[in-house]
Design a protein around this motif. Sequence first.
Motif, PDB file in Angstrom:
ATOM      1  N   ARG A  17       0.833  -1.210   0.000  1.00 50.38           N
ATOM      2  CA  ARG A  17       0.000   0.000   0.000  1.00 50.38           C
ATOM      3  C   ARG A  17       0.866   1.259   0.000  1.00 50.38           C
ATOM      4  N   THR A  29      -0.955  -0.360 -10.533  1.00 46.59           N
ATOM      5  CA  THR A  29      -1.524  -1.596 -11.084  1.00 46.59           C
ATOM      6  C   THR A  29      -0.445  -2.627 -11.339  1.00 46.59           C
ATOM      7  N   VAL A  32       0.611  -4.314  -8.117  1.00 49.18           N
ATOM      8  CA  VAL A  32      -0.369  -5.306  -7.658  1.00 49.18           C
ATOM      9  C   VAL A  32      -0.256  -6.585  -8.468  1.00 49.18           C
ATOM     10  N   PRO A  43      -5.218 -10.771  -9.218  1.00 48.20           N
ATOM     11  CA  PRO A  43      -5.061  -9.366  -8.807  1.00 48.20           C
ATOM     12  C   PRO A  43      -6.287  -8.822  -8.077  1.00 48.20           C
ATOM     13  N   ILE A  46      -5.941  -9.529  -4.491  1.00 51.51           N
ATOM     14  CA  ILE A  46      -4.987  -8.641  -3.816  1.00 51.51           C
ATOM     15  C   ILE A  46      -5.647  -7.308  -3.506  1.00 51.51           C
ATOM     16  N   TYR A  47      -6.427  -6.778  -4.454  1.00 53.48           N
ATOM     17  CA  TYR A  47      -7.138  -5.521  -4.196  1.00 53.48           C
ATOM     18  C   TYR A  47      -8.119  -5.676  -3.023  1.00 53.48           C
TER      19      TYR A  47
END
Length: 605
Positions: A17, A29, A32, A43, A46-47
């Motif tokens: 972060r 992006t 990530v 992905p 992960i978000y």
Amino acid sequence: MADQPSAELLQALLALRERMAATPYGSGTALVHRFAQMLGKNPNTIYTWLRTYAGYRSGRKKRADAGTTVLPEETLHFIAAAKREGVRGNGKATLPTAVAMNIAHGNGIDVTLSESRINALMRQRRLDARAQQQARSHQVLRSLYPNHVHQIDPSLCLIYYTPRGQAIMRDEEFYKNKPASLDKVRLQVWRYVRYDHASGALDVRYYEALGENQHCLFEFLLHTWGQQPHRLSHGVPRLLLWDKGSANTSFAIRRLLDALGVEHRTHAPGHAWAKGGVEQGNNLVETHFESRLRFEPVDTVAQLNAAAAAWVRDFNANAITHVDCRVVRQSGQPMVRDALWQSILRHPGALLQLPERAVCQWFLGGREHTRVVRDLQISFAHPELGATAHYDLSPWAASLGNGQKLRVTPLLMQQGALRIEIDRPGAEALLVQVAPMRDFDDYGRPAHAPVLGQDYARAPVSASQQAAHALAQAAWGDGATPEHAERQRARQAKPFAERNGGRGLVAHSHLGQASLPTRLLPTAQPLHTPALQQQQRAGQASQVLSVPQAVRRLRQALGEHAPADLYGQLKARFPAGHVPLQWVEQSIAASSLVALDQQADWAVK
């Protein structure tokens, strides 16, 4: 992933972060995607972790058109409604979204979105089947004191008995698609559960029968409302909640409840949650008591009830080791059921004792009791009084009349009172509660009756008398009374004399003026029977005609064959002027003067 990430993963997410915040816009992006590739995750996952555990916010402004769609609301509602109508009673959805979209297309409704997008829209707007199943909010209800509200529910028990002893229905053997398996069970065991809404006190009783019936329900009410040595809670409630199955098959039970003063209500079909207390009670009995029978079977229903009574005693008292039998309500405080029920001491009049069995059984006769009004009174042999009592109905005289039939229901625990149903035209029936007359003089007459020669009182005006006044005024004018009408009838006066400007009623002078259609009828054939012919001959022999009448009769029949001096011949032969009708008819039949001459002598004689 576990509910809570490991410390190492949490530190890695926080570090990711910080790096995303430090990079230029749009570069996060790639970070990530590399992190997801390193962990072997998607992905999007992960978000999700970043938002959930690391407090990540993209800072992106929410779109102005967020939550909107190009699909018309009517189209979305059509698809959602079609899917809702395809839901079975057990909650299973039988209509996929794609099929509903195809049906919409076949009916001229354009569907411009994909199936997944439509499913997302229905979830957002709570139009999906799951949201609709949970749409109804249930209002929490309370009762005022123990025995205020009872809930009763019968259900088929999984236990049954064969000549070899106890058996338990197994799903693989007795499921709904194998009804033939139930044929092996001649008598099923029915479980009746009673739940006190205020205290949560339970009671259970088992009965062996072919099905749910009135007799079992009656026996259970006597048991559960009567005082039992193993159970603290007892007494008659003010309100009973039950299902429509019990009520529809128990007409006599409803009569008993009415007599006891118990208000009884049923819930709507498919709304078993309305008496969720007893539904949960059934579950407690099945899981906390019946589950024990697999390990310690009993041989008869009597033994089953004895074991159930022991379990009820300990369960309500929270006296079962390692089992918390207390009830927990919204307050969050666990409470012992017997202790809650004992609070009935703080409510005088709440504990009502059930009458003896013989009195309650009187109501199982199944027939409706009616009585006929005589002088604004009825008599009834109340089962609690053991004798015939009289009931004064004069306060309701305006709705009654002599000879009127009333439906009566004896009330128990009310000193011999009756509940009386009085029918009223154009309105609901009037329900009144009437106590028996008790004050009598030494000679058996009502103490409040007027004394002959001393007191003067008129009987209350009944509904029949009011009707008589109305009829008298209609026939004899305003202000007329039934007595005035009787005097007018004795004088042979004309009723309704004031009508039509004092001319009275037109009763028959208007008849015979209506236009009638012309109807075609066949020619009637004369009726000839031996009896009629004999009667006609006897009548003709005794009938005579004058000479002019006979001449006209003969000339009409004989025509040109009649002699010119027929009148002179008849006058000469019948100087008295009386010509027998039978002679004339026979002469016409002969149709000749010779026959006239031959019959002349007979006629003279």
